[in-house]
Scaffold this motif. Structure first.
Motif, PDB file in Angstrom:
ATOM      1  N   ARG A 115       0.839  -1.205   0.000  1.00  0.00           N
ATOM      2  CA  ARG A 115       0.000   0.000   0.000  1.00  0.00           C
ATOM      3  C   ARG A 115       0.873   1.254   0.000  1.00  0.00           C
ATOM      4  O   ARG A 115       0.576   2.226  -0.718  1.00  0.00           O
ATOM      5  CB  ARG A 115      -0.942   0.006   1.205  1.00  0.00           C
ATOM      6  CG  ARG A 115      -1.802   1.271   1.285  1.00  0.00           C
ATOM      7  CD  ARG A 115      -2.915   1.121   2.302  1.00  0.00           C
ATOM      8  NE  ARG A 115      -2.425   0.942   3.649  1.00  0.00           N
ATOM      9  CZ  ARG A 115      -2.038   1.945   4.454  1.00  0.00           C
ATOM     10  NH1 ARG A 115      -2.082   3.195   4.028  1.00  0.00           N
ATOM     11  NH2 ARG A 115      -1.617   1.691   5.682  1.00  0.00           N
ATOM     12  N   ILE A 116       1.951   1.240   0.780  1.00  0.00           N
ATOM     13  CA  ILE A 116       2.834   2.405   0.822  1.00  0.00           C
ATOM     14  C   ILE A 116       3.511   2.607  -0.529  1.00  0.00           C
ATOM     15  O   ILE A 116       3.654   3.740  -1.003  1.00  0.00           O
ATOM     16  CB  ILE A 116       3.887   2.259   1.931  1.00  0.00           C
ATOM     17  CG1 ILE A 116       3.214   2.078   3.303  1.00  0.00           C
ATOM     18  CG2 ILE A 116       4.809   3.476   1.969  1.00  0.00           C
ATOM     19  CD1 ILE A 116       2.332   3.227   3.722  1.00  0.00           C
ATOM     20  N   VAL A 117       3.938   1.509  -1.166  1.00  0.00           N
ATOM     21  CA  VAL A 117       4.548   1.612  -2.501  1.00  0.00           C
ATOM     22  C   VAL A 117       3.550   2.235  -3.470  1.00  0.00           C
ATOM     23  O   VAL A 117       3.899   3.133  -4.258  1.00  0.00           O
ATOM     24  CB  VAL A 117       5.006   0.231  -3.000  1.00  0.00           C
ATOM     25  CG1 VAL A 117       5.447   0.316  -4.462  1.00  0.00           C
ATOM     26  CG2 VAL A 117       6.165  -0.288  -2.158  1.00  0.00           C
ATOM     27  N   LEU A 118       2.302   1.778  -3.423  1.00  0.00           N
ATOM     28  CA  LEU A 118       1.270   2.332  -4.295  1.00  0.00           C
ATOM     29  C   LEU A 118       1.038   3.816  -4.003  1.00  0.00           C
ATOM     30  O   LEU A 118       0.852   4.625  -4.923  1.00  0.00           O
ATOM     31  CB  LEU A 118      -0.036   1.562  -4.122  1.00  0.00           C
ATOM     32  CG  LEU A 118      -0.061   0.143  -4.696  1.00  0.00           C
ATOM     33  CD1 LEU A 118      -1.232  -0.644  -4.125  1.00  0.00           C
ATOM     34  CD2 LEU A 118      -0.138   0.181  -6.221  1.00  0.00           C
ATOM     35  N   GLN A 119       1.074   4.181  -2.728  1.00  0.00           N
ATOM     36  CA  GLN A 119       0.865   5.582  -2.364  1.00  0.00           C
ATOM     37  C   GLN A 119       2.005   6.465  -2.865  1.00  0.00           C
ATOM     38  O   GLN A 119       1.764   7.544  -3.418  1.00  0.00           O
ATOM     39  CB  GLN A 119       0.727   5.714  -0.844  1.00  0.00           C
ATOM     40  CG  GLN A 119      -0.596   5.186  -0.302  1.00  0.00           C
ATOM     41  CD  GLN A 119      -0.673   5.261   1.211  1.00  0.00           C
ATOM     42  OE1 GLN A 119       0.339   5.292   1.902  1.00  0.00           O
ATOM     43  NE2 GLN A 119      -1.888   5.302   1.742  1.00  0.00           N
ATOM     44  N   VAL A 120       3.233   6.028  -2.671  1.00  0.00           N
ATOM     45  CA  VAL A 120       4.368   6.844  -3.108  1.00  0.00           C
ATOM     46  C   VAL A 120       4.414   6.925  -4.632  1.00  0.00           C
ATOM     47  O   VAL A 120       4.920   7.905  -5.206  1.00  0.00           O
ATOM     48  CB  VAL A 120       5.696   6.307  -2.526  1.00  0.00           C
ATOM     49  CG1 VAL A 120       6.177   5.094  -3.263  1.00  0.00           C
ATOM     50  CG2 VAL A 120       6.779   7.389  -2.528  1.00  0.00           C
ATOM     51  N   ALA A 121       3.844   5.916  -5.301  1.00  0.00           N
ATOM     52  CA  ALA A 121       3.767   5.934  -6.761  1.00  0.00           C
ATOM     53  C   ALA A 121       2.573   6.734  -7.263  1.00  0.00           C
ATOM     54  O   ALA A 121       2.442   6.980  -8.470  1.00  0.00           O
ATOM     55  CB  ALA A 121       3.688   4.503  -7.303  1.00  0.00           C
ATOM     56  N   GLY A 122       1.695   7.155  -6.334  1.00  0.00           N
ATOM     57  CA  GLY A 122       0.502   7.903  -6.721  1.00  0.00           C
ATOM     58  C   GLY A 122      -0.562   7.047  -7.354  1.00  0.00           C
ATOM     59  O   GLY A 122      -1.408   7.553  -8.100  1.00  0.00           O
ATOM     60  N   LEU A 123      -0.570   5.745  -7.041  1.00  0.00           N
ATOM     61  CA  LEU A 123      -1.494   4.813  -7.677  1.00  0.00           C
ATOM     62  C   LEU A 123      -2.539   4.237  -6.730  1.00  0.00           C
ATOM     63  O   LEU A 123      -3.425   3.501  -7.170  1.00  0.00           O
ATOM     64  CB  LEU A 123      -0.711   3.646  -8.309  1.00  0.00           C
ATOM     65  CG  LEU A 123       0.319   4.006  -9.375  1.00  0.00           C
ATOM     66  CD1 LEU A 123       1.070   2.752  -9.811  1.00  0.00           C
ATOM     67  CD2 LEU A 123      -0.359   4.671 -10.567  1.00  0.00           C
ATOM     68  N   TYR A 124      -2.439   4.555  -5.448  1.00  0.00           N
ATOM     69  CA  TYR A 124      -3.320   3.899  -4.482  1.00  0.00           C
ATOM     70  C   TYR A 124      -4.747   4.431  -4.574  1.00  0.00           C
ATOM     71  O   TYR A 124      -4.979   5.640  -4.630  1.00  0.00           O
ATOM     72  CB  TYR A 124      -2.800   4.116  -3.060  1.00  0.00           C
ATOM     73  CG  TYR A 124      -3.669   3.480  -2.003  1.00  0.00           C
ATOM     74  CD1 TYR A 124      -3.781   2.102  -1.902  1.00  0.00           C
ATOM     75  CD2 TYR A 124      -4.397   4.278  -1.110  1.00  0.00           C
ATOM     76  CE1 TYR A 124      -4.583   1.521  -0.933  1.00  0.00           C
ATOM     77  CE2 TYR A 124      -5.202   3.705  -0.142  1.00  0.00           C
ATOM     78  CZ  TYR A 124      -5.289   2.322  -0.056  1.00  0.00           C
ATOM     79  OH  TYR A 124      -6.090   1.757   0.896  1.00  0.00           O
ATOM     80  N   GLU A 125      -5.718   3.511  -4.585  1.00  0.00           N
ATOM     81  CA  GLU A 125      -7.136   3.849  -4.582  1.00  0.00           C
ATOM     82  C   GLU A 125      -7.807   3.189  -3.382  1.00  0.00           C
ATOM     83  O   GLU A 125      -7.771   1.965  -3.244  1.00  0.00           O
ATOM     84  CB  GLU A 125      -7.813   3.375  -5.867  1.00  0.00           C
ATOM     85  CG  GLU A 125      -7.362   4.094  -7.123  1.00  0.00           C
ATOM     86  CD  GLU A 125      -8.141   3.630  -8.343  1.00  0.00           C
ATOM     87  OE1 GLU A 125      -9.380   3.500  -8.245  1.00  0.00           O
ATOM     88  OE2 GLU A 125      -7.512   3.373  -9.376  1.00  0.00           O
ATOM     89  N   GLU A 126      -8.395   3.993  -2.537  1.00  0.00           N
ATOM     90  CA  GLU A 126      -9.099   3.479  -1.354  1.00  0.00           C
ATOM     91  C   GLU A 126     -10.259   2.596  -1.781  1.00  0.00           C
ATOM     92  O   GLU A 126     -10.996   2.911  -2.712  1.00  0.00           O
ATOM     93  CB  GLU A 126      -9.628   4.656  -0.529  1.00  0.00           C
ATOM     94  CG  GLU A 126     -10.190   4.250   0.830  1.00  0.00           C
ATOM     95  CD  GLU A 126      -9.093   3.886   1.814  1.00  0.00           C
ATOM     96  OE1 GLU A 126      -9.292   2.890   2.539  1.00  0.00           O
ATOM     97  OE2 GLU A 126      -8.060   4.575   1.846  1.00  0.00           O
ATOM     98  N   GLY A 127     -10.389   1.450  -1.117  1.00  0.00           N
ATOM     99  CA  GLY A 127     -11.512   0.562  -1.378  1.00  0.00           C
ATOM    100  C   GLY A 127     -11.282  -0.444  -2.477  1.00  0.00           C
ATOM    101  O   GLY A 127     -12.121  -1.314  -2.706  1.00  0.00           O
ATOM    102  N   VAL A 128     -10.152  -0.346  -3.168  1.00  0.00           N
ATOM    103  CA  VAL A 128      -9.807  -1.301  -4.222  1.00  0.00           C
ATOM    104  C   VAL A 128      -8.760  -2.268  -3.681  1.00  0.00           C
ATOM    105  O   VAL A 128      -7.870  -1.879  -2.926  1.00  0.00           O
ATOM    106  CB  VAL A 128      -9.263  -0.586  -5.475  1.00  0.00           C
ATOM    107  CG1 VAL A 128      -8.899  -1.589  -6.564  1.00  0.00           C
ATOM    108  CG2 VAL A 128     -10.281   0.421  -5.992  1.00  0.00           C
ATOM    109  N   SER A 129      -8.873  -3.533  -4.042  1.00  0.00           N
ATOM    110  CA  SER A 129      -7.943  -4.555  -3.561  1.00  0.00           C
ATOM    111  C   SER A 129      -6.495  -4.131  -3.800  1.00  0.00           C
ATOM    112  O   SER A 129      -6.114  -3.766  -4.923  1.00  0.00           O
ATOM    113  CB  SER A 129      -8.205  -5.882  -4.276  1.00  0.00           C
ATOM    114  OG  SER A 129      -7.150  -6.784  -4.087  1.00  0.00           O
ATOM    115  N   ILE A 130      -5.690  -4.178  -2.741  1.00  0.00           N
ATOM    116  CA  ILE A 130      -4.273  -3.821  -2.858  1.00  0.00           C
ATOM    117  C   ILE A 130      -3.564  -4.794  -3.787  1.00  0.00           C
ATOM    118  O   ILE A 130      -2.724  -4.397  -4.603  1.00  0.00           O
ATOM    119  CB  ILE A 130      -3.614  -3.800  -1.470  1.00  0.00           C
ATOM    120  CG1 ILE A 130      -4.171  -2.630  -0.650  1.00  0.00           C
ATOM    121  CG2 ILE A 130      -2.085  -3.684  -1.594  1.00  0.00           C
ATOM    122  CD1 ILE A 130      -3.661  -2.577   0.775  1.00  0.00           C
ATOM    123  N   ASP A 131      -3.917  -6.074  -3.692  1.00  0.00           N
ATOM    124  CA  ASP A 131      -3.291  -7.072  -4.570  1.00  0.00           C
ATOM    125  C   ASP A 131      -3.564  -6.737  -6.036  1.00  0.00           C
ATOM    126  O   ASP A 131      -2.665  -6.829  -6.881  1.00  0.00           O
ATOM    127  CB  ASP A 131      -3.811  -8.475  -4.241  1.00  0.00           C
ATOM    128  CG  ASP A 131      -3.209  -9.026  -2.957  1.00  0.00           C
ATOM    129  OD1 ASP A 131      -2.091  -8.608  -2.615  1.00  0.00           O
ATOM    130  OD2 ASP A 131      -3.853  -9.861  -2.311  1.00  0.00           O
TER     131      ASP A 131
END
Length: 263
Positions: A53-69
């Motif tokens: 999740r942190i990698v996705l956040q730092v990449a600007g790709l994280y979406e709340e409520g969507v499967s992290i996998d």
């Protein structure tokens, strides 16, 4: 009851109490150990999801409520030999950087005069996270760590394909002073890193966290942390270490060359 009988009864009572106490302790120990063994896979999975999740956040790709996998499928994880900057065939899923650092076969001592991140040892290899779009590399995420004032800081640094320009930085684990050192978690401070240059004209790591406010037109400087000078110094040093010759410098140089050739 005679004095002898009372003494024997007292000894029996004490012995029985000790036996019960020891028995209860053994049962509790077995239960705790069993629970730890049973829960370990779940804990590992949760830790992995948290880091992803942190990698996705730092990449600007994280979406709340969507499967992290599902989201993480957009990121390619590769292993890098830090001495050469080349990719190596090591499974990043099972790789443990701290365990590898302490293994004589996969870790190396860091000379004291070079150990600005105060790690003592590091692994010979490290994971990198590649974000591509349409077959074109858009950014690479590097794991970084080092000592702050009170704790080891663990985080990720996002870098442009040129291998020189910072996109973002985030820390996911530390124990710095609340209200002071934990300013490194504030989005407003992290946003100052965007667009900063990692190296000077001679290729030396140049990021600097200044005392007070950094000049608005500085390519290398970031605002200091009020009341947390030692934490700020630790962040500066760990970023310089991991982008330096003992860290990802060879890899970042290779990225930069590839970007120039493709451009």
């Amino acid at each position: 009851m005679s004095d002898q009988d009372e003494t024997r009864s007292s000894r029996d009572s004490t012995r029985n109490t000790l036996i019960v106490a020891i028995g209860v302790s053994l049962v509790c120990s077995i239960l705790v150990s069993s629970a730890a063994i049973v829960l370990r896979p779940t804990q590992k999975e949760n830790e992995t999801l948290f880091r992803h999740r942190i990698v996705l956040q730092v990449a600007g790709l994280y979406e709340e409520g969507v499967s992290i996998d599902e989201q993480f499928e957009a990121i390619e994880t590769r292993m890098v030999d830090l001495s050469t900057g080349e990719y190596v065939d090591i499974d990043p899923v099972t790789f443990d950087a701290e365990h590898a650092a302490n293994d004589p076969e996969t870790g190396v001592d860091i000379p004291e005069d070079e150990d600005i991140a105060r790690l003592k040892r590091r692994a010979k290899y490290a994971p990198v996270y590649l974000v591509a779009e349409g077959g074109q590399l858009k950014q690479v995420i590097l794991p970084i760590r080092g000592k702050g004032l009170w704790s080891t800081l663990y985080g990720y640094l996002a870098v442009e394909p040129d291998g020189e320009t910072v996109r973002d930085i985030k820390f996911y684990e530390h124990a710095e002073t609340p209200g002071l050192g934990d300013q490194i978690d504030r989005p407003a401070w992290q946003s100052q890193w965007q667009g900063k240059q990692l190296f000077d004209a001679d290729g030396n790591p140049q990021i600097e966290i200044v005392l007070g406010q950094a000049p608005a037109d500085s390519d290398y400087q970031v605002d200091g942390l009020s009341g947390a000078t030692m934490t700020a110094k630790g962040v500066q040093n760990l970023v310089r270490y991991w982008t330096g010759a003992d860290g990802f410098k060879a890899y970042l140089a290779r990225l930069g060359n590839e970007a120039s050739n493709n451009g």
